[in-house]
Design a protein around this motif. Structure first.
Motif, PDB file in Angstrom:
ATOM      1  N   ASP A 161      12.964  10.079   3.027  1.00 46.88           N
ATOM      2  CA  ASP A 161      12.251  11.321   2.732  1.00 46.88           C
ATOM      3  C   ASP A 161      11.453  11.262   1.433  1.00 46.88           C
ATOM      4  OD1 ASP A 161      13.348  12.482   5.034  1.00 46.88           O
ATOM      5  OD2 ASP A 161      15.179  13.034   3.955  1.00 46.88           O
ATOM      6  N   LEU A 162      11.414  10.096   0.800  1.00 47.57           N
ATOM      7  CA  LEU A 162      10.634   9.946  -0.422  1.00 47.57           C
ATOM      8  C   LEU A 162       9.166  10.240  -0.135  1.00 47.57           C
ATOM      9  CD1 LEU A 162      11.010   8.969  -3.405  1.00 47.57           C
ATOM     10  CD2 LEU A 162      10.348   6.689  -2.605  1.00 47.57           C
ATOM     11  N   GLU A 163       8.534  11.024  -1.005  1.00 48.88           N
ATOM     12  CA  GLU A 163       7.131  11.391  -0.775  1.00 48.88           C
ATOM     13  C   GLU A 163       6.240  10.159  -0.871  1.00 48.88           C
ATOM     14  OE1 GLU A 163       3.653  14.300  -2.633  1.00 48.88           O
ATOM     15  OE2 GLU A 163       5.747  14.515  -3.278  1.00 48.88           O
ATOM     16  N   ARG A 164       5.498   9.894   0.190  1.00 45.85           N
ATOM     17  CA  ARG A 164       4.646   8.710   0.265  1.00 45.85           C
ATOM     18  C   ARG A 164       3.197   9.117   0.523  1.00 45.85           C
ATOM     19  NH1 ARG A 164       9.760   7.264   2.027  1.00 45.85           N
ATOM     20  NH2 ARG A 164      10.387   5.094   1.635  1.00 45.85           N
ATOM     21  N   GLY A 165       2.275   8.544  -0.253  1.00 39.22           N
ATOM     22  CA  GLY A 165       0.861   8.835  -0.043  1.00 39.22           C
ATOM     23  C   GLY A 165       0.280   8.073   1.142  1.00 39.22           C
ATOM     24  N   TYR A 166       0.990   7.050   1.601  1.00 39.50           N
ATOM     25  CA  TYR A 166       0.548   6.204   2.723  1.00 39.50           C
ATOM     26  C   TYR A 166       1.802   5.622   3.359  1.00 39.50           C
ATOM     27  CZ  TYR A 166      -1.393   2.099   5.135  1.00 39.50           C
ATOM     28  OH  TYR A 166      -1.724   1.156   6.077  1.00 39.50           O
ATOM     29  N   ARG A 167       1.799   5.468   4.672  1.00 37.02           N
ATOM     30  CA  ARG A 167       2.952   4.898   5.369  1.00 37.02           C
ATOM     31  C   ARG A 167       2.518   3.634   6.111  1.00 37.02           C
ATOM     32  NH1 ARG A 167       7.325   8.307   5.278  1.00 37.02           N
ATOM     33  NH2 ARG A 167       8.387   7.088   6.892  1.00 37.02           N
ATOM     34  N   THR A 168       3.282   2.571   5.962  1.00 31.93           N
ATOM     35  CA  THR A 168       2.970   1.268   6.545  1.00 31.93           C
ATOM     36  C   THR A 168       3.027   1.331   8.067  1.00 31.93           C
ATOM     37  OG1 THR A 168       3.943   0.181   4.635  1.00 31.93           O
ATOM     38  CG2 THR A 168       3.647  -1.154   6.631  1.00 31.93           C
ATOM     39  N   PRO A 169       1.962   0.970   8.770  1.00 34.04           N
ATOM     40  CA  PRO A 169       2.042   0.905  10.232  1.00 34.04           C
ATOM     41  C   PRO A 169       3.124  -0.084  10.664  1.00 34.04           C
ATOM     42  CG  PRO A 169      -0.231   0.737   9.482  1.00 34.04           C
ATOM     43  CD  PRO A 169       0.629   0.616   8.265  1.00 34.04           C
ATOM     44  N   ALA A 173       0.836  -1.199   0.000  1.00 34.17           N
ATOM     45  CA  ALA A 173       0.000   0.000   0.000  1.00 34.17           C
ATOM     46  C   ALA A 173       0.873   1.251   0.000  1.00 34.17           C
ATOM     47  CB  ALA A 173      -0.920  -0.013   1.224  1.00 34.17           C
ATOM     48  N   GLU A 174       1.947   1.210   0.757  1.00 36.61           N
ATOM     49  CA  GLU A 174       2.874   2.351   0.787  1.00 36.61           C
ATOM     50  C   GLU A 174       3.608   2.498  -0.541  1.00 36.61           C
ATOM     51  OE1 GLU A 174       7.130   3.189   2.851  1.00 36.61           O
ATOM     52  OE2 GLU A 174       5.464   2.885   4.263  1.00 36.61           O
ATOM     53  N   MET A 175       4.181   1.401  -1.030  1.00 36.65           N
ATOM     54  CA  MET A 175       4.993   1.493  -2.252  1.00 36.65           C
ATOM     55  C   MET A 175       4.152   1.860  -3.465  1.00 36.65           C
ATOM     56  SD  MET A 175       7.934  -1.449  -1.834  1.00 36.65           S
ATOM     57  CE  MET A 175       6.834  -2.862  -1.647  1.00 36.65           C
ATOM     58  N   SER A 176       2.915   1.358  -3.538  1.00 39.89           N
ATOM     59  CA  SER A 176       2.070   1.662  -4.698  1.00 39.89           C
ATOM     60  C   SER A 176       1.586   3.102  -4.686  1.00 39.89           C
ATOM     61  CB  SER A 176       0.880   0.701  -4.753  1.00 39.89           C
ATOM     62  OG  SER A 176       0.050   0.849  -3.610  1.00 39.89           O
ATOM     63  N   SER A 177       1.517   3.720  -3.508  1.00 44.12           N
ATOM     64  CA  SER A 177       1.150   5.135  -3.441  1.00 44.12           C
ATOM     65  C   SER A 177       2.349   6.031  -3.727  1.00 44.12           C
ATOM     66  CB  SER A 177       0.583   5.468  -2.056  1.00 44.12           C
ATOM     67  OG  SER A 177       1.614   5.476  -1.066  1.00 44.12           O
ATOM     68  N   THR A 178       3.542   5.448  -3.684  1.00 40.99           N
ATOM     69  CA  THR A 178       4.783   6.201  -3.884  1.00 40.99           C
ATOM     70  C   THR A 178       5.299   6.091  -5.309  1.00 40.99           C
ATOM     71  OG1 THR A 178       5.351   5.682  -1.578  1.00 40.99           O
ATOM     72  CG2 THR A 178       7.115   6.544  -2.971  1.00 40.99           C
ATOM     73  N   LEU A 179       5.196   4.884  -5.888  1.00 45.93           N
ATOM     74  CA  LEU A 179       5.699   4.608  -7.237  1.00 45.93           C
ATOM     75  C   LEU A 179       4.586   3.986  -8.072  1.00 45.93           C
ATOM     76  CD1 LEU A 179       9.061   2.974  -6.084  1.00 45.93           C
ATOM     77  CD2 LEU A 179       8.779   5.305  -6.941  1.00 45.93           C
ATOM     78  N   PRO A 180       3.588   4.778  -8.471  1.00 48.63           N
ATOM     79  CA  PRO A 180       2.411   4.222  -9.170  1.00 48.63           C
ATOM     80  C   PRO A 180       2.657   3.978 -10.657  1.00 48.63           C
ATOM     81  CG  PRO A 180       2.133   6.569  -8.859  1.00 48.63           C
ATOM     82  CD  PRO A 180       3.452   6.224  -8.234  1.00 48.63           C
ATOM     83  N   GLN A 234      -2.350   7.571  -5.546  1.00 44.11           N
ATOM     84  CA  GLN A 234      -1.830   7.868  -4.207  1.00 44.11           C
ATOM     85  C   GLN A 234      -2.873   7.641  -3.121  1.00 44.11           C
ATOM     86  OE1 GLN A 234      -1.218   9.782  -6.868  1.00 44.11           O
ATOM     87  NE2 GLN A 234       1.016   9.551  -7.038  1.00 44.11           N
ATOM     88  N   ARG A 235      -4.114   7.919  -3.433  1.00 40.92           N
ATOM     89  CA  ARG A 235      -5.195   7.731  -2.465  1.00 40.92           C
ATOM     90  C   ARG A 235      -5.895   6.391  -2.643  1.00 40.92           C
ATOM     91  NH1 ARG A 235     -10.769  10.815  -3.269  1.00 40.92           N
ATOM     92  NH2 ARG A 235     -10.799   9.168  -4.848  1.00 40.92           N
ATOM     93  N   ASP A 236      -6.167   6.021  -3.906  1.00 37.01           N
ATOM     94  CA  ASP A 236      -7.009   4.860  -4.166  1.00 37.01           C
ATOM     95  C   ASP A 236      -6.291   3.528  -3.968  1.00 37.01           C
ATOM     96  OD1 ASP A 236      -9.095   6.527  -4.763  1.00 37.01           O
ATOM     97  OD2 ASP A 236      -8.775   6.476  -6.935  1.00 37.01           O
TER      98      ASP A 236
END
Length: 476
Positions: free
Chosen positions: A398-406, A77-84, A242-244
């Protein structure tokens, strides 16, 4: 990992012939895509784990694999929001582990997605034969029709295909709910442990084949969740990745966890583990064993169960085409494989693996064997995907991430350990199949090492991501 590569220039119209349709899916369709990838695993395939490890062995395997997939999905979820990008797993690993790591991940995913539909086609044939349709005594015509029809739908258009897939998945969900309603009154815990106990080490009522059987059952615990990691392959066709993307894949995983628990408990708990351990259509068989041969719910589930198998078959065809498209577009595999048609669908990447899958299904007609091959590719990719998340967190915090893994790298670290165990488990089920698949994987890697790494396309999205990252690193 083998970062030295050579890029070749391509013509201005190269990417014009390799374009996917943008904005075709939102998070609801993505969640439906994630469920449809996997839902066939609730209808058939998982029950072979009872034959390997008994109910206790399969329970242990399923719990461990549920933890692995949940942790991995949070990382994805994190990686797909970062590198779509359409490369998904290959793209993530390409950024984290370099060209060889990215390519190896993409090939492992491709093996999984090319073979899994062949296994599902065998189960579709089993359900058709159980219904007595068309008087078939050999299911290869069913495999052929399935591939022709559903590859054709995907060539027609991605938006149309995803909507058809969503509708088919809804029918399959209704069938699972009907199974639960039909079996609950007949549940008896004693049925879970009715397989005769062997003399293996650690054998008992819960583990009739001992500790080794529980390890072998891991392959079939995976079948409850196999391919949910394919949701990010739709990134380039998503309105707002990033959201979906995070929302879609996490919701899908939640639904799959619920159905896996219900099927594992109620199907053997109502009909007996012995009854369904080797069945190609375990849900209707369990309903008939518990409720009678003429039970209407069993008849409904048998027909609607085809929808579940078709949903996964249909959606994994989508997944293999996007993975092959991305690897080919970047030059890792022959470039003609990424050509798209007038409706912006990768028709070559749909047809070639489909042909291979049909031949595998028709020649082997062995769903259990094909599951083991698909799972080998999957588990290798899981090792590399979880490692990619850990490396990206460490190397590019510091890579921009739309979601961060808990839980961050602890979460994907747990998934990494369990995925290594799962790779080892494939050798407990069918050593020959595992080694043959490893050989095929090795041949793909050799192709990269001796040829394709010298012919990559610098303007492919996954390669551009890496070049921008390298340039930024040089400036710092």
């Amino acid at each position: 990992m083998a970062r030295r590569v050579d890029y070749q220039q391509v013509t201005d119209d190269y990417h014009q012939h390799r374009q996917l349709k943008k904005g075709a899916a939102g998070w609801v369709l993505l969640a439906g895509l994630g469920v449809s990838y996997v839902i066939s695993g609730d209808f058939a395939g998982w029950n072979f784990g009872l034959d390997e490890g008994g109910w206790g062995g399969l329970l242990t395997a399923t719990v461990l694999m549920a933890v692995m997939y949940t942790c991995m999905v949070l990382g994805l979820a994190e990686m797909s929001s970062t590198l779509p990008t359409a490369g998904a797993g290959y793209g993530f690993a390409r950024r984290a582990l370099g060209p060889l790591g990215g390519y190896a991940t993409g090939v492992a995913v491709l093996i999984e997605y090319a073979v899994a539909p062949a296994a599902i086609a065998v189960f579709i044939g089993g359900y058709v034969e159980a219904l007595g349709l068309f008087g078939l005594t050999n299911s290869w015509p069913v495999y052929l029709v399935a591939y022709l029809v559903f590859i054709g739908l995907h060539i027609w258009g991605v938006g149309e295909a995803l909507k058809v897939m969503f509708a088919i998945t809804a029918v399959a969900v209704v069938a699972l709910v009907a199974t639960v309603v039909g079996l609950v009154p007949h549940f008896d815990p004693a049925n879970l442990t009715d397989i005769a106990v062997s003399e293996a080490a650690g054998a008992g009522d819960l583990l009739p084949y001992g500790f080794a059987g529980a390890v072998a059952a891991l392959v079939y615990g995976i079948w409850f969740f196999l391919a949910v990691e394919g949701v990010p392959l739709a990134a380039e066709e998503t309105a707002d990745p990033q959201r979906d993307m995070p929302r879609g894949i996490i919701v899908a995983m939640g639904v799959l966890l619920v159905f896996a628990a219900l099927m594992l408990l109620l199907v053997p708990g109502s009909a007996g583990a012995e009854t369904v351990r080797t069945s190609d259509n375990p849900l209707p068989e369990a309903l008939r064993a518990a409720r009678g041969d003429d039970d209407w719910i069993a008849g409904f589930v048998n027909y609607a169960g085809l929808a579940g198998l078709i949903a996964s078959f249909f959606s994994i065809i989508y997944a293999y085409s996007r993975q092959l498209f991305a690897l080919s577009r970047a030059g890792y595999l022959p470039r003609f494989l990424s050509l798209t048609g007038s409706r912006q669908t990768p028709w070559v990447a749909l047809v070639v693996p489909g042909t291979i899958g049909f031949l595998l299904a028709a020649l082997t007609q062995n769903g259990a064997l094909l599951i083991n091959i698909a799972v080998f590719g999957a588990t290798v990719s899981y090792v590399l995907l979880n490692l990619s998340h850990i490396v990206l967190r460490r190397r590019e915090p510091d890579l921009e991430r739309g979601y961060r893994t808990p839980g961050g790298v602890v979460t994907t670290g747990i998934a990494l350990v369990l995925s290594v165990v799962a790779v080892i488990a494939t050798f407990f089920v069918d050593t020959t199949a595992a080694w043959i698949t490893a050989g095929v994987f090795g041949a793909f890697v050799a192709y990269f090492w001796f040829y394709s790494r010298h012919h990559l396309v610098s303007s492919a999205p996954e390669e551009e991501f890496d070049q921008i990252s390298s340039a930024e690193g040089d400036l710092r």
